[in-house]
Write a protein that holds these residues in place. Sequence first.
Motif, PDB file in Angstrom:
ATOM      1  N   MET A   1     -78.863  20.227  59.640  1.00  0.00           N
ATOM      2  CA  MET A   1     -78.208  19.360  58.665  1.00  0.00           C
ATOM      3  C   MET A   1     -77.665  18.111  59.350  1.00  0.00           C
ATOM      4  N   ASP A   2     -77.409  17.098  58.551  1.00  0.00           N
ATOM      5  CA  ASP A   2     -76.817  15.862  59.054  1.00  0.00           C
ATOM      6  C   ASP A   2     -75.305  15.967  58.851  1.00  0.00           C
ATOM      7  N   LEU A   3     -74.615  16.505  59.842  1.00  0.00           N
ATOM      8  CA  LEU A   3     -73.191  16.775  59.704  1.00  0.00           C
ATOM      9  C   LEU A   3     -72.387  15.507  59.513  1.00  0.00           C
ATOM     10  N   LEU A   4     -72.708  14.477  60.265  1.00  0.00           N
ATOM     11  CA  LEU A   4     -71.921  13.254  60.178  1.00  0.00           C
ATOM     12  C   LEU A   4     -72.029  12.633  58.788  1.00  0.00           C
ATOM     13  N   SER A   5     -73.221  12.589  58.241  1.00  0.00           N
ATOM     14  CA  SER A   5     -73.377  12.047  56.897  1.00  0.00           C
ATOM     15  C   SER A   5     -72.621  12.882  55.876  1.00  0.00           C
ATOM     16  N   ALA A   6     -72.635  14.191  56.050  1.00  0.00           N
ATOM     17  CA  ALA A   6     -71.914  15.070  55.131  1.00  0.00           C
ATOM     18  C   ALA A   6     -70.405  14.855  55.221  1.00  0.00           C
ATOM     19  N   ALA A 106     -72.438  20.100  65.950  1.00  0.00           N
ATOM     20  CA  ALA A 106     -71.134  20.624  66.343  1.00  0.00           C
ATOM     21  C   ALA A 106     -70.017  19.645  66.030  1.00  0.00           C
ATOM     22  N   LEU A 107     -68.943  20.205  65.477  1.00  0.00           N
ATOM     23  CA  LEU A 107     -67.671  19.511  65.323  1.00  0.00           C
ATOM     24  C   LEU A 107     -66.777  20.091  66.412  1.00  0.00           C
ATOM     25  N   ALA A 108     -66.555  19.320  67.468  1.00  0.00           N
ATOM     26  CA  ALA A 108     -65.947  19.855  68.689  1.00  0.00           C
ATOM     27  C   ALA A 108     -64.459  19.562  68.760  1.00  0.00           C
ATOM     28  N   LEU A 117     -64.514  12.299  75.633  1.00  0.00           N
ATOM     29  CA  LEU A 117     -65.712  11.893  76.366  1.00  0.00           C
ATOM     30  C   LEU A 117     -66.588  13.088  76.724  1.00  0.00           C
ATOM     31  N   SER A 118     -65.960  14.190  77.105  1.00  0.00           N
ATOM     32  CA  SER A 118     -66.727  15.392  77.448  1.00  0.00           C
ATOM     33  C   SER A 118     -67.510  15.903  76.249  1.00  0.00           C
ATOM     34  N   ALA A 119     -66.861  15.937  75.090  1.00  0.00           N
ATOM     35  CA  ALA A 119     -67.528  16.426  73.882  1.00  0.00           C
ATOM     36  C   ALA A 119     -68.690  15.516  73.500  1.00  0.00           C
ATOM     37  N   VAL A 120     -68.479  14.219  73.587  1.00  0.00           N
ATOM     38  CA  VAL A 120     -69.548  13.264  73.252  1.00  0.00           C
ATOM     39  C   VAL A 120     -70.736  13.448  74.195  1.00  0.00           C
ATOM     40  N   ARG A 121     -70.444  13.639  75.473  1.00  0.00           N
ATOM     41  CA  ARG A 121     -71.526  13.810  76.451  1.00  0.00           C
ATOM     42  C   ARG A 121     -72.310  15.107  76.225  1.00  0.00           C
ATOM     43  N   LEU A 122     -71.664  16.117  75.657  1.00  0.00           N
ATOM     44  CA  LEU A 122     -72.361  17.366  75.325  1.00  0.00           C
ATOM     45  C   LEU A 122     -73.152  17.245  74.036  1.00  0.00           C
ATOM     46  N   GLY A 123     -72.932  16.159  73.298  1.00  0.00           N
ATOM     47  CA  GLY A 123     -73.710  15.934  72.083  1.00  0.00           C
ATOM     48  C   GLY A 123     -73.023  16.305  70.793  1.00  0.00           C
ATOM     49  N   ALA A 124     -71.703  16.466  70.807  1.00  0.00           N
ATOM     50  CA  ALA A 124     -70.990  16.772  69.564  1.00  0.00           C
ATOM     51  C   ALA A 124     -71.182  15.643  68.558  1.00  0.00           C
ATOM     52  N   GLU A 125     -71.456  16.000  67.319  1.00  0.00           N
ATOM     53  CA  GLU A 125     -71.670  14.989  66.284  1.00  0.00           C
ATOM     54  C   GLU A 125     -70.360  14.389  65.787  1.00  0.00           C
ATOM     55  N   ALA A 126     -69.286  15.195  65.816  1.00  0.00           N
ATOM     56  CA  ALA A 126     -67.988  14.711  65.363  1.00  0.00           C
ATOM     57  C   ALA A 126     -66.915  15.422  66.172  1.00  0.00           C
ATOM     58  N   LEU A 127     -65.695  14.879  66.101  1.00  0.00           N
ATOM     59  CA  LEU A 127     -64.616  15.334  66.969  1.00  0.00           C
ATOM     60  C   LEU A 127     -63.457  15.857  66.143  1.00  0.00           C
ATOM     61  N   LYS A 128     -63.154  17.116  66.340  1.00  0.00           N
ATOM     62  CA  LYS A 128     -62.059  17.777  65.646  1.00  0.00           C
ATOM     63  C   LYS A 128     -60.776  17.528  66.437  1.00  0.00           C
ATOM     64  N   LEU A 129     -59.905  16.675  65.909  1.00  0.00           N
ATOM     65  CA  LEU A 129     -58.635  16.394  66.575  1.00  0.00           C
ATOM     66  C   LEU A 129     -57.698  17.553  66.291  1.00  0.00           C
ATOM     67  N   PHE A 130     -57.474  18.394  67.318  1.00  0.00           N
ATOM     68  CA  PHE A 130     -56.799  19.675  67.103  1.00  0.00           C
ATOM     69  C   PHE A 130     -55.910  20.036  68.285  1.00  0.00           C
ATOM     70  N   PRO A 131     -54.712  20.554  68.005  1.00  0.00           N
ATOM     71  CA  PRO A 131     -54.083  20.677  66.688  1.00  0.00           C
ATOM     72  C   PRO A 131     -53.420  19.369  66.273  1.00  0.00           C
TER      73      PRO A 131
END
Length: 213
Positions: A1-6, A106-108, A117-131
């Motif tokens: 699926m296209d997670l970012l578009s969703a 992946a939403l990382a 930066l680490s998540a982007v380099r692993l290919g995460a499509e989006a970034l979960k700012l948590f907590p």
Amino acid sequence: MDLLSALRAHRLVAIVRGADPDAALRTVLTLAEEGVALIEVSLSGRNALEVIARARAALGPDAPLGAGTVLGPDDARAAHAAGADFIVTPAVSDGITVARELGMPALAGVMTPTEILSAVRLGAEALKLFPAGQTGGPAYLRALRGPFPDLPFVPVGGVDAAAARAYLAAGAVAVGVGSPLVGDAADGGDPDALRTRARDFLTVVRERAEAGR
């Protein structure tokens, strides 16, 4: 699926975590009926993989369905086998790499610039700012968007309706919401109250979408 578009289209990810598998499944289906398009079933819930598999069968092949609290490769593989379309992690891990190998975006989970930066380099499509509630709230998101203006952030953790408005106004691509939306429904609580909360959150994201036009 296209997670970012969703994420851009729907702007809300519902997080279902329950002690009662049957109630958790009812929660997923109720949210879908109310128009919540992106739903994540946390693997920390009881029999979560079974819930994902049953939800996939009930919703059909085209409904986006995620697995949350994916901690590593084994979780990613199990989520894929159960029928999940995407994964959500609480932190940066090699589960992201394995998920991508299996065709799942992946939403990382991230908190710091280094983790981003680490998540982007692993290919995460989006970034979960948590907590999100412990990172300085919308002001912290605004600060991160200075050096990372084009990255898609999804605040998660303590996001109620008011916070959802504030995060979306601060530039979040979407928000992830657990207990303020789901309440006790996944443990056997009132489904009518769940429907009311779902409508309230959908109103919030629609208002922000209209304001951004």
